[in-house]
Scaffold this motif. Structure first.
Motif, PDB file in Angstrom:
ATOM      1  N   GLN A 192       0.821  -1.212   0.000  1.00 38.02           N
ATOM      2  CA  GLN A 192       0.000   0.000   0.000  1.00 38.02           C
ATOM      3  C   GLN A 192       0.856   1.265   0.000  1.00 38.02           C
ATOM      4  OE1 GLN A 192      -3.744  -0.504   2.704  1.00 38.02           O
ATOM      5  NE2 GLN A 192      -2.121  -1.746   3.618  1.00 38.02           N
ATOM      6  N   GLY A 193       2.120   1.153   0.454  1.00 40.58           N
ATOM      7  CA  GLY A 193       2.989   2.308   0.508  1.00 40.58           C
ATOM      8  C   GLY A 193       3.795   2.541  -0.752  1.00 40.58           C
ATOM      9  N   LEU A 194       3.625   1.684  -1.764  1.00 46.66           N
ATOM     10  CA  LEU A 194       4.363   1.829  -3.010  1.00 46.66           C
ATOM     11  C   LEU A 194       3.593   2.685  -4.010  1.00 46.66           C
ATOM     12  CD1 LEU A 194       5.529  -1.873  -3.591  1.00 46.66           C
ATOM     13  CD2 LEU A 194       6.874   0.002  -2.604  1.00 46.66           C
ATOM     14  N   ASP A 195       4.305   3.302  -4.908  1.00 40.95           N
ATOM     15  CA  ASP A 195       3.678   3.979  -6.046  1.00 40.95           C
ATOM     16  C   ASP A 195       3.115   2.888  -6.954  1.00 40.95           C
ATOM     17  OD1 ASP A 195       2.912   5.347  -8.289  1.00 40.95           O
ATOM     18  OD2 ASP A 195       4.872   6.276  -8.657  1.00 40.95           O
ATOM     19  N   PRO A 196       1.786   2.807  -7.147  1.00 40.51           N
ATOM     20  CA  PRO A 196       1.211   1.700  -7.919  1.00 40.51           C
ATOM     21  C   PRO A 196       1.322   1.855  -9.427  1.00 40.51           C
ATOM     22  CG  PRO A 196      -0.527   3.164  -7.208  1.00 40.51           C
ATOM     23  CD  PRO A 196       0.754   3.711  -6.619  1.00 40.51           C
ATOM     24  N   ALA A 197       1.832   2.964  -9.902  1.00 46.34           N
ATOM     25  CA  ALA A 197       1.875   3.206 -11.345  1.00 46.34           C
ATOM     26  C   ALA A 197       2.697   2.128 -12.048  1.00 46.34           C
ATOM     27  CB  ALA A 197       2.460   4.584 -11.631  1.00 46.34           C
ATOM     28  N   ASP A 198       2.091   1.486 -13.038  1.00 47.53           N
ATOM     29  CA  ASP A 198       2.777   0.503 -13.887  1.00 47.53           C
ATOM     30  C   ASP A 198       3.247  -0.728 -13.098  1.00 47.53           C
ATOM     31  OD1 ASP A 198       3.427  -0.206 -16.476  1.00 47.53           O
ATOM     32  OD2 ASP A 198       5.509   0.424 -16.260  1.00 47.53           O
ATOM     33  N   VAL A 199       2.563  -1.050 -12.002  1.00 46.31           N
ATOM     34  CA  VAL A 199       2.906  -2.222 -11.192  1.00 46.31           C
ATOM     35  C   VAL A 199       1.700  -3.148 -11.120  1.00 46.31           C
ATOM     36  CG1 VAL A 199       3.595  -3.068  -8.906  1.00 46.31           C
ATOM     37  CG2 VAL A 199       4.566  -0.946  -9.792  1.00 46.31           C
ATOM     38  N   ARG A 219       5.285  -6.929 -10.059  1.00 43.10           N
ATOM     39  CA  ARG A 219       6.057  -6.797 -11.298  1.00 43.10           C
ATOM     40  C   ARG A 219       5.729  -5.461 -11.928  1.00 43.10           C
ATOM     41  NH1 ARG A 219       5.596 -11.909 -14.498  1.00 43.10           N
ATOM     42  NH2 ARG A 219       7.151 -12.546 -12.965  1.00 43.10           N
ATOM     43  N   ARG A 220       6.760  -4.795 -12.406  1.00 46.99           N
ATOM     44  CA  ARG A 220       6.570  -3.506 -13.046  1.00 46.99           C
ATOM     45  C   ARG A 220       7.116  -3.564 -14.472  1.00 46.99           C
ATOM     46  NH1 ARG A 220      11.071  -0.112  -9.510  1.00 46.99           N
ATOM     47  NH2 ARG A 220      12.887  -1.264 -10.265  1.00 46.99           N
ATOM     48  N   GLY A 221       6.601  -2.703 -15.320  1.00 47.04           N
ATOM     49  CA  GLY A 221       7.130  -2.610 -16.680  1.00 47.04           C
ATOM     50  C   GLY A 221       6.338  -3.384 -17.687  1.00 47.04           C
ATOM     51  N   ALA A 222       6.899  -3.447 -18.896  1.00 45.01           N
ATOM     52  CA  ALA A 222       6.177  -4.010 -20.051  1.00 45.01           C
ATOM     53  C   ALA A 222       5.869  -5.482 -19.902  1.00 45.01           C
ATOM     54  CB  ALA A 222       6.990  -3.757 -21.314  1.00 45.01           C
ATOM     55  N   ASP A 223       6.698  -6.241 -19.135  1.00 41.33           N
ATOM     56  CA  ASP A 223       6.489  -7.683 -19.021  1.00 41.33           C
ATOM     57  C   ASP A 223       5.625  -8.056 -17.825  1.00 41.33           C
ATOM     58  OD1 ASP A 223       7.981  -8.366 -21.256  1.00 41.33           O
ATOM     59  OD2 ASP A 223       9.869  -8.309 -20.147  1.00 41.33           O
ATOM     60  N   ARG A 224       4.847  -7.127 -17.326  1.00 39.19           N
ATOM     61  CA  ARG A 224       4.132  -7.393 -16.081  1.00 39.19           C
ATOM     62  C   ARG A 224       3.052  -8.470 -16.228  1.00 39.19           C
ATOM     63  NH1 ARG A 224       2.626  -2.449 -17.920  1.00 39.19           N
ATOM     64  NH2 ARG A 224       0.433  -2.060 -18.352  1.00 39.19           N
ATOM     65  N   ASP A 225       2.621  -8.776 -17.471  1.00 39.05           N
ATOM     66  CA  ASP A 225       1.601  -9.793 -17.665  1.00 39.05           C
ATOM     67  C   ASP A 225       2.188 -11.192 -17.786  1.00 39.05           C
ATOM     68  OD1 ASP A 225      -0.425  -7.903 -17.626  1.00 39.05           O
ATOM     69  OD2 ASP A 225      -0.206  -7.499 -19.775  1.00 39.05           O
ATOM     70  N   ALA A 226       3.503 -11.341 -17.458  1.00 43.63           N
ATOM     71  CA  ALA A 226       4.171 -12.655 -17.472  1.00 43.63           C
ATOM     72  C   ALA A 226       4.079 -13.295 -18.852  1.00 43.63           C
ATOM     73  CB  ALA A 226       3.566 -13.572 -16.423  1.00 43.63           C
TER      74      ALA A 226
END
Length: 250
Positions: free
Chosen positions: A188-195, A243-250
């Motif tokens: 909850q304390g992380l920036d959720p953008a792109d995660v 997971r963050r970034g373009a590969d976040r969908d595994a």
């Protein structure tokens, strides 16, 4: 010198034990079972169920697991003191059983991953230790979500909720982080953008709960689900992948 078998049992399902684990359990003269208080009585019950499923009739010795003093300012010193208390509790539980030469201790997940049972065995002394690997929480989590642990060709960091709370997402960490031992939903304390997050509780058990999605939307739902499940059962075991970034969908 007694033999001590540290047997990884996954999340408590009797089917999670390997054939090697079942063999060692059946070779034991005694099974040590920790009790964690009335609110977590199910955990001792799961260990008894595993014993009954694979090695009925083997004697057991139960002991009350000491509680760690979480208020101590020196975290490592507090953990060391707690481990010493656990080692003493093992020895006290074994005193009435001098005839038992082969002792089995059933360990959640795998004794190698964020588990201190091998360290406690060294503190207790007097044992020849054999570790039997088990299924880990990250394995059960990725199986539950049917995803690989890592993005293609990419590394993974396994860390704890305490470190994620204190340090945030480390600057030099990879884009995939496995978080264990988080009782406070520190994501909850992380920036959720792109995660994105893949979360699971009671992994591999009938009570299993899974949720996944963008952290911004899935995070609040997970917080509510976790609180409700913990209140209902009196305890919870959960873990998650970020997971963050373009590969976040595994």
């Amino acid at each position: 010198m007694r033999d001590l078998f540290l047997i990884g049992i996954g999340s408590g399902d009797p089917e999670h034990l390997t054939l090697a684990a079942v063999r060692r359990l059946r070779e034991a003269d005694l099974v040590l079972i920790p009790r964690k208080g009335a609110e977590k009585a199910d955990l001792a019950g799961l260990r008894r169920a595993i014993r009954d499923a694979h090695a009925p009739g083997i004697a057991t010795a139960e002991f009350d697991l000491p509680r760690r003093d979480a208020a101590r300012p020196d975290y490592r010193a507090g953990v060391d003191a707690w481990h010493a208390e656990i080692a003493a509790a093992w020895q006290a539980a074994l005193l009435p059983h001098p005839e038992a030469r082969r002792i089995a201790l059933l360990v959640w997940g795998d004794p190698s991953l964020y588990d201190s049972t091998p360290r406690i065995a060294r503190l207790a002394g007097g044992f020849r230790v054999t570790v039997v690997p088990g299924l880990t929480a990250p394995q059960l989590l990725t199986a539950g979500h049917a995803i690989p642990l890592n993005a293609v060709g990419a590394p993974v960091l396994v860390t704890t909720g305490r470190r994620l709370r204190d340090e945030g997402w480390p600057a030099d960490a990879p884009d995939t982080v496995v978080v264990m031992l988080d009782g406070d939903c520190v994501f909850q304390g992380l920036d959720p953008a792109d995660v994105s997050i893949w979360w699971g509780a009671f992994l591999g058990m009938p009570e299993q709960i899974l949720r996944a999605g963008p952290l911004a939307t899935a995070g609040p739902e997970i917080v509510a689900l976790r609180a409700e499940a913990r209140a209902r059962h009196g305890w919870i075991m959960d873990t998650y992948i970020l997971r963050r970034g373009a590969d976040r969908d595994a």
